[in-house]
Write a protein that holds these residues in place. Structure first.
Motif, short mmCIF file in Angstrom:
data_model
loop_
_atom_site.label_atom_id
_atom_site.label_comp_id
_atom_site.label_asym_id
_atom_site.label_seq_id
_atom_site.Cartn_x
_atom_site.Cartn_y
_atom_site.Cartn_z
N PHE A 66 0.83 -1.20 0.00
CA PHE A 66 0.00 0.00 0.00
C PHE A 66 0.87 1.25 0.00
CE2 PHE A 66 -2.83 -3.25 1.27
CZ PHE A 66 -4.12 -2.82 0.99
N TYR B 71 8.43 12.66 13.19
CA TYR B 71 8.21 11.71 12.09
C TYR B 71 9.51 10.99 11.72
CZ TYR B 71 4.21 14.77 11.96
OH TYR B 71 3.12 15.50 12.33
N PHE C 296 -11.55 7.27 5.11
CA PHE C 296 -12.09 8.33 4.24
C PHE C 296 -13.44 8.82 4.76
CE2 PHE C 296 -9.89 5.69 0.81
CZ PHE C 296 -8.70 6.33 1.04
N PHE D 243 10.80 -3.07 14.09
CA PHE D 243 10.29 -4.17 13.30
C PHE D 243 11.17 -5.41 13.40
CE2 PHE D 243 7.27 -1.27 11.75
CZ PHE D 243 6.25 -2.04 11.24
N ILE E 22 -6.37 7.11 -3.82
CA ILE E 22 -6.57 5.78 -3.24
C ILE E 22 -7.98 5.29 -3.52
CG2 ILE E 22 -6.57 4.45 -1.11
CD1 ILE E 22 -4.48 6.42 -0.04
N PHE F 225 14.76 -3.47 5.90
CA PHE F 225 14.49 -3.60 7.34
C PHE F 225 13.08 -4.07 7.65
CE2 PHE F 225 17.66 -0.19 6.79
CZ PHE F 225 18.71 -0.77 7.47
N HIS F 226 12.31 -4.41 6.61
CA HIS F 226 10.94 -4.90 6.80
C HIS F 226 10.06 -3.93 7.56
CE1 HIS F 226 12.21 -8.61 5.05
NE2 HIS F 226 13.21 -8.66 5.90
N VAL F 227 10.30 -2.62 7.36
CA VAL F 227 9.43 -1.63 7.97
C VAL F 227 8.15 -1.55 7.12
CG1 VAL F 227 9.13 0.82 8.45
CG2 VAL F 227 11.30 -0.29 8.95
N ASN F 228 7.01 -1.64 7.80
CA ASN F 228 5.71 -1.59 7.13
C ASN F 228 5.61 -0.36 6.23
OD1 ASN F 228 2.93 -0.71 6.81
ND2 ASN F 228 2.43 -2.47 8.09
N VAL G 118 3.31 7.05 4.76
CA VAL G 118 2.45 8.06 5.38
C VAL G 118 3.28 9.07 6.17
CG1 VAL G 118 1.08 8.27 7.46
CG2 VAL G 118 0.16 7.07 5.53
N LEU G 119 4.26 8.58 6.95
CA LEU G 119 5.05 9.50 7.77
C LEU G 119 5.86 10.45 6.88
CD1 LEU G 119 6.16 7.17 10.67
CD2 LEU G 119 4.33 8.84 10.61
N LEU H 56 -6.26 11.10 -0.87
CA LEU H 56 -7.45 10.30 -0.59
C LEU H 56 -8.13 9.89 -1.88
CD1 LEU H 56 -9.23 12.05 2.41
CD2 LEU H 56 -7.42 10.39 2.39
N ILE I 111 3.08 1.03 4.72
CA ILE I 111 1.97 1.94 4.96
C ILE I 111 2.45 3.07 5.87
CG2 ILE I 111 -0.33 2.19 5.95
CD1 ILE I 111 -0.90 -0.66 5.29
N LEU I 112 3.14 2.67 6.95
CA LEU I 112 3.59 3.66 7.93
C LEU I 112 4.66 4.57 7.35
CD1 LEU I 112 3.74 1.43 11.08
CD2 LEU I 112 2.12 3.23 10.53
N SER I 113 5.68 3.97 6.67
CA SER I 113 6.78 4.81 6.21
C SER I 113 6.31 5.80 5.15
CB SER I 113 7.93 3.95 5.70
OG SER I 113 7.46 3.04 4.73
N LEU J 22 13.49 1.08 3.34
CA LEU J 22 13.14 0.64 4.70
C LEU J 22 12.34 -0.66 4.64
CD1 LEU J 22 12.11 4.03 6.34
CD2 LEU J 22 14.12 2.67 6.85
N ILE K 57 0.67 4.82 0.59
CA ILE K 57 -0.20 5.87 1.09
C ILE K 57 0.57 7.19 1.07
CG2 ILE K 57 -1.90 6.39 2.92
CD1 ILE K 57 -2.33 3.68 1.92
N MET L 277 11.52 2.73 13.87
CA MET L 277 10.82 1.57 13.31
C MET L 277 11.78 0.55 12.72
SD MET L 277 7.19 2.44 11.68
CE MET L 277 7.77 3.58 10.45
N VAL L 278 12.94 1.04 12.25
CA VAL L 278 13.94 0.12 11.71
C VAL L 278 14.29 -0.94 12.75
CG1 VAL L 278 16.34 -0.06 10.98
CG2 VAL L 278 14.89 1.77 10.08
N PHE M 146 4.21 13.74 6.05
CA PHE M 146 4.30 14.84 7.01
C PHE M 146 5.66 15.52 6.93
CE2 PHE M 146 0.91 12.16 8.53
CZ PHE M 146 -0.06 13.10 8.81
N LEU N 238 10.52 7.01 12.02
CA LEU N 238 11.04 6.19 10.92
C LEU N 238 12.31 5.45 11.36
CD1 LEU N 238 10.53 8.51 7.82
CD2 LEU N 238 9.52 6.26 8.19
#
Lengths: 361, 309
Positions: free
Chosen positions: A96, B278, B97, B289, A294, A152-155, A161-162, A291, A157-159, A148, A98, B285-286, A165, B282
């Motif tokens: 995903f 943020y 949404f 996970f 997606i 490093f298998h970082v999800n 989205v962050l 939005l 969706i999160l990376s 990532l 995002i 998270m490295v 910002f 990140l």
């Protein structure tokens, strides 16, 4: 001694679904979803004391009544299609993205930067540079998330989205510290050089030539995903990662690559918004493209053929929304509700249609 | 020294929205349902919480209604993914949404466009007798609004429930191996439904906390990514309350540091300070996970009749 039985003796291929079953599965959900979404939203509009018929008529006719409305719809279609494709390409591998918003904004910032710094170059040189800068910036931005994810298998969706910002602040820095334009009234960069602006097609008012580029990108995406080995690997890695892996497809690498391509399309959308629409990078220029991209990708069920069609429908709704707010008084936010309802009812109708289709086969 | 106490107090307050949203995510996730609609549900909670408080004059009612609306969205996620077995991410995004749209629409309908910003009173501070007189710690820990205390009690209560009671063990088994849980007579669907609904309620309250404690009013950007950070925090905390509290402290510290550095006028561009939470997330998270233990069946739907599930 008989040879070991590898398949169950009675395991036969399931019968091909009948035409009726295919129509029920393919068309019925969309009809149901559209009707239900507009009926429910219409009840809400009526409950608020407005005329739903008048509201819907404004929404659907604004794009076709005037040249201006149609131009605006096509102009909106460009970033919506690109962001939706940027979402669906990684989705084919089950990832995903995002982060379309961030990819668009850094793409726009980079494109504006190149367009400002090399403002004196002729269009033949500068325009490709500007667009390339946007594409590269978008790929790098998604590339961070892809790295990532792959390493490093970082999800993702999160990376992704962050990073959206973070991108707000990248644009803010460019607009307030580096290439600031105090006369603009909002936080925005200076205007790009004349050579960085896309020519206009037709008109007046006309659509910027980025439309052709977006059409070309869409066609290439359709061809690559359906007709090439790379596209086959993409779909195989998404539908059955284990089988794909056994057959020598490096699933993780395909996923990383798909995410970077998605970012490149987001960056392209940003560059086109700068060189075709605003002539500069402005804070908030992404509105709610993320939005919508997606929603379009999910309504089109990830199909590159249907994305441009759905995107056109959503562009009509979006252009009609502001006009509805002006003339009928219904808040424009109502349209986002309608779009979300279409998606939700589509998901629910799938269940109903699936059960019906099983009954007719 | 007094300034340190004030900073500590700010940090504790900043922990609450992260903590509530993350505990809500954890609750549904331990039963196997992964929500991605936090950001939207929190925005809706903020909008509804503010509007109801504004209309009724009672912030308690506002918080309760926000919790109710959040529960409805959580229940919708649970229902669509268990009874209908739709994809958890897709449904989560669709609800995100819908909640985002509804939050903006409700504010527009009730308040409309006004010249002055409508305000509600922020939640009153309740000093705990005696404890709040302890130097430093008293101000930092025992001089807060009611929601802060409730969030702390909730974290402890959830830990006790999940790791010290049979019902908690049953709940976790649904997210680890629903087939085994089902064969022992644990109601998989019902467990998933109530945990997602309760989780949604917590996200709604987390959203309502923002206007009712911080700003006194609602803006479109009020959540500012806290919902997404809460998901990261839940992974970071390994889906366990005690580590989520520790993670929330980290996130809140980042928030306060960014805010503080901006006020103090250090010669760093404000944009660099604002991306700290943020970017730090990140980076963290490295590592998260790698060590985080995720519920085995997280994000997957359970089909009783499937042979492989």
């Amino acid at each position: 001694m008989t040879a070991p039985v590898l398949t169950e003796p009675d395991a036969a291929a399931p019968p091909a679904p009948s035409l009726a079953a295919r129509v029920i599965r393919g068309v019925l959900p969309y009809v149901l979803a559209l009707v239900l979404a507009f009926v429910v939203a219409g009840i809400v509009i009526a409950a608020l004391g407005y005329d739903p018929v008048e509201a819907y008529r404004t929404i659907f006719t604004t794009s076709f009544k005037t040249n201006f409305g149609f131009t605006e719809t096509l102009t909106k279609w460009v970033p919506l299609t690109l962001l939706a494709l940027g979402f669906t390409i990684p989705l084919a591998v089950g990832r995903f993205n995002i982060g379309g918003e961030g990819q668009l904004l850094v793409g726009a910032t980079a494109a504006a930067g190149v367009g400002i710094v090399y403002a004196d170059l002729p269009a033949a040189v500068l325009l490709p540079m500007v667009i390339l800068a946007g594409v590269l910036a978008g790929s790098v931005w998604a590339g961070i998330a892809a790295l990532l994810m792959g390493r490093f298998h970082v999800n993702e969706i999160l990376s992704t989205v962050l990073l959206n910002f973070v991108s707000f602040q990248v644009l803010d820095y460019a607009a307030t510290e580096v290439w600031t334009d105090p006369a603009a009234g909002v936080a925005a960069t200076r205007g790009v050089g004349e050579g960085a602006e896309l020519p206009t097609l037709g008109g007046p008012p006309g659509v910027h030539a980025g439309l052709l580029l977006a059409v070309a990108v869409t066609l290439v995406t359709i061809l690559v995903t359906r007709r090439t080995a790379a596209g086959f690997e993409l779909r195989a890695a998404g539908t059955n990662p284990r089988a794909a892996g056994i057959n020598g497809i490096r699933v993780e690498r395909v996923a990383v690559f798909a995410l970077i391509v998605g970012g490149a399309l987001g960056g392209l959308a940003g560059a086109l918004e700068v060189s075709g629409v605003h002539g500069r990078a402005i804070e908030g220029m992404q509105t709610n493209f993320l939005l919508l991209g997606i929603i379009i990708g999910l309504i089109a069920r990830g199909s590159a053929v249907w994305v441009p069609v759905v995107a056109f429908g959503i562009a009509i709704l979006e252009v009609g929304a502001s006009s509805m707010q002006r003339t009928v008084g219904v808040p424009a936010e109502m349209v986002l509700i309608i779009e979300a309802l279409i998606l939700i009812f589509l998901l629910l109708s799938d269940v109903i249609a699936g059960r019906l289709a099983r009954r007719v086969t | 020294m007094n300034e340190f106490a004030v900073l500590a107090q700010l940090t504790v307050v900043a922990m609450v929205p992260y903590l509530l949203a993350s505990l809500g995510t954890m609750l549904g996730g331990l039963a196997g349902v992964f929500s991605v609609s936090q950001e939207g549900v929190m925005l809706l909670g903020a909008s509804v919480g503010f509007l109801v408080s504004y209309g009724t004059g009672s912030s308690t009612v506002g918080v309760l209604v926000a919790a109710g609306v959040g529960a409805v969205f959580g229940f919708a996620l649970g229902w669509a993914t268990t009874v209908l077995r739709l994809d958890q991410f897709v449904v989560g995004l669709a609800l995100f949404f819908a909640a985002t749209g509804l939050a903006g629409l409700l504010y527009r309908i009730v308040i409309g466009q006004t010249a002055t910003t409508p305000l509600v009173d922020t939640l009153p501070r309740l000093d705990i007798p005696l404890l709040s007189d302890i130097p430093l710690l008293g101000i930092a820990l025992f001089s807060h609004n009611l929601l802060v205390y409730l969030a702390a009690l909730l974290a402890v209560g959830l830990w006790f429930f999940l790791y010290r009671t049979r019902a908690g063990l049953n709940l976790r088994s649904v997210g680890e191996n629903p087939k085994a849980a089902d064969s022992l007579g644990i109601p998989v669907v019902r467990t998933r439904l109530w945990t997602t609904a309760a989780g949604g309620a917590l996200m709604g309250v987390a959203g309502a906390f923002l206007p009712l404690v911080y700003t006194g009013t609602f803006t479109e950007g009020i959540v500012g990514g806290r919902g997404w950070l809460a998901i990261a925090l839940t992974f970071f905390g390994g889906w366990r309350p005690q580590f989520i509290v520790a993670g929330a402290l980290f996130f809140a510290t980042m928030d306060v540091v960014a805010l503080r550095a901006e006020v103090s006028g250090i010669d760093i561009p404000s944009q660099v300070l604002l991306v700290i939470p943020y970017v730090a997330t990140l980076v963290v998270m490295v590592f998260a996970f790698r060590w985080a233990r995720v519920p085995e069946f997280l994000g997957r739907n359970y089909d009783r009749e499937s042979r492989t599930g």
